[in-house]
Design an enzyme around this catalytic site. Structure first.
Site, short mmCIF file in Angstrom:
data_model
loop_
_atom_site.label_atom_id
_atom_site.label_comp_id
_atom_site.label_asym_id
_atom_site.label_seq_id
_atom_site.Cartn_x
_atom_site.Cartn_y
_atom_site.Cartn_z
CB SER A 202 36.44 39.51 14.75
OG SER A 202 35.96 39.04 15.99
CE1 TYR A 215 31.47 38.98 12.22
CE2 TYR A 215 32.50 37.79 14.03
CZ TYR A 215 32.29 38.96 13.34
OH TYR A 215 32.89 40.12 13.76
#
Length: 368
Positions: A202, A215
């Site tokens: 990401s 995360y």
């Protein structure tokens, strides 16, 4: 021979930058400082984007899918499901790992693909599930060409709420160690085929947001692991590719998921911590995260397309970043900032302004 390798892309970039730099000398009337800043920051980015466009126009060479298998984790929905469909259409024998092999997502995938695709029950936190998946691939007598680590989870809430350390372990167990487990189990087969390892990370593996620390930590670590593995396996003909989507509308980024996580986290947080943070902080954090997700892109095919290229191109890039042109430029510009400026940029009030800018200049997105 195709033009998809990193080195030729750098050559295109240097030529493009040289041409634009030469032309910039004819920009009469610009203030010297403004011109210097433009050449230092904007010109390299513009050159890089033009270079990628030129590369896309060049003839690409692709691998044959005949007798080749790919293993994809997290195919219940989202990027994994779309990548499974795309690679099945391309002609690969797809082994689609699903957390719920009898769920609606898996059944939808089964009905919309060829009989080459196989649904696997795959929880990447369980060694026995991974071993069973590898054994099934081995018994198929197919060549394992690629492993796509797509499965992931997200967790919302400040680190001090609930038990931050246990939440970090839970996210890392899937997003980082789950990917490592799958890779370790498949590496003997991938080395034999000189194939691909594709890790879906990401852009938030480069920026850490409040309320999403576990995360972001997992994606930072996955990016570092990906880079190290790529450098270690490069001499053996195995290509390791990192995919970096910015933010897309998937099950993980739905407001309902965020509300559920924040409420559950707040509910089990101690009274002393609740008193310290207060309801206003909770509300402001929710608004801040919602602002991030206003930038979420709707066309998941943008990501599945680059996953497909990472698997099928003879010489894929080391990493692919999936963003729009405007938010992509903002991400690139943010990477040039120091920590103090980045902290200021990521404040909720400033983020609202960024969202307005992106929405103002971005073309309308296609909804999938």
């Amino acid at each position: 021979m195709g033009f998809t390798s990193w080195q030729p892309l750098w050559r295109i970039f240097l030529i493009t930058f040289g041409i634009l730099f030469y032309l910039s000398n004819y920009l009469i009337g610009l203030n010297g400082l403004i011109k210097l800043v433009g050449i230092t920051f904007a010109l390299p980015h513009i050159s890089w984007q033009i270079s990628k466009i030129i590369r896309g126009w060049c003839q690409l060479t692709f691998v044959s899918p005949l007798s080749k298998a790919v293993l994809i984790t997290g195919c219940d929905s989202g990027f994994g499901q779309m990548a499974a469909k795309a690679l099945d259409t391309y002609g690969f024998h797809v082994f689609a790992g699903c957390l719920q092999p009898k769920g609606l997502g898996a059944q939808k995938l089964y009905k919309t693909t060829s009989n080459r695709l196989r649904i696997l029950s795959l929880d990447i936190t369980r060694e026995d599930d991974i071993d069973a998946a590898v054994k099934e691939i081995e018994e198929s007598d197919l060549t394992l060409w690629a492993v796509i680590n797509n499965a992931g989870v997200i967790d919302y809430g400040p680190l001090e709420w609930d038990n931050g350390s246990s939440r970090i372990r839970k996210v890392l167990d899937v997003n980082l160690f789950g990917a490592i487990r799958v890779i370790n189990a498949c590496l003997p087969l991938i080395r034999r085929s000189k194939g691909r390892i594709v890790n879906v990370s990401s852009v938030f593996g480069r920026f850490t947001l409040k309320g999403l620390v576990p995360y972001c930590m997992s994606k930072h670590a996955l990016k570092s692991y990906n880079d190290g593995l790529r450098r270690e396996l490069d001499d053996f003909g195995v290509k390791v590719v990192c995919i970096e989507p910015l933010c897309y509308k998937t099950d993980m980024t739905k407001d309902e998921k965020m509300d559920e996580d924040l409420s559950a986290c707040w509910k089990v947080t101690g009274d002393e911590v609740k008193t310290f943070y207060g309801e206003q902080y909770k509300s402001e954090l929710k608004d801040s995260l919602s602002n991030h997700f206003l930038l979420a892109r709707t066309d998941l095919k943008e990501v599945s397309d680059v996953i497909e290229e990472a698997v099928t191109a003879s010489s894929p890039l080391e990493f692919y970043r999936c963003t729009g042109p405007v938010d992509g430029f903002i991400v690139w510009l943010s990477e040039q900032l120091n920590e103090q400026c980045l902290d200021l940029l990521l404040r909720a009030s400033n983020l609202k302004m960024i969202v307005r800018i992106v929405n103002l200049f971005s073309p309308k997105q296609k909804v999938i």
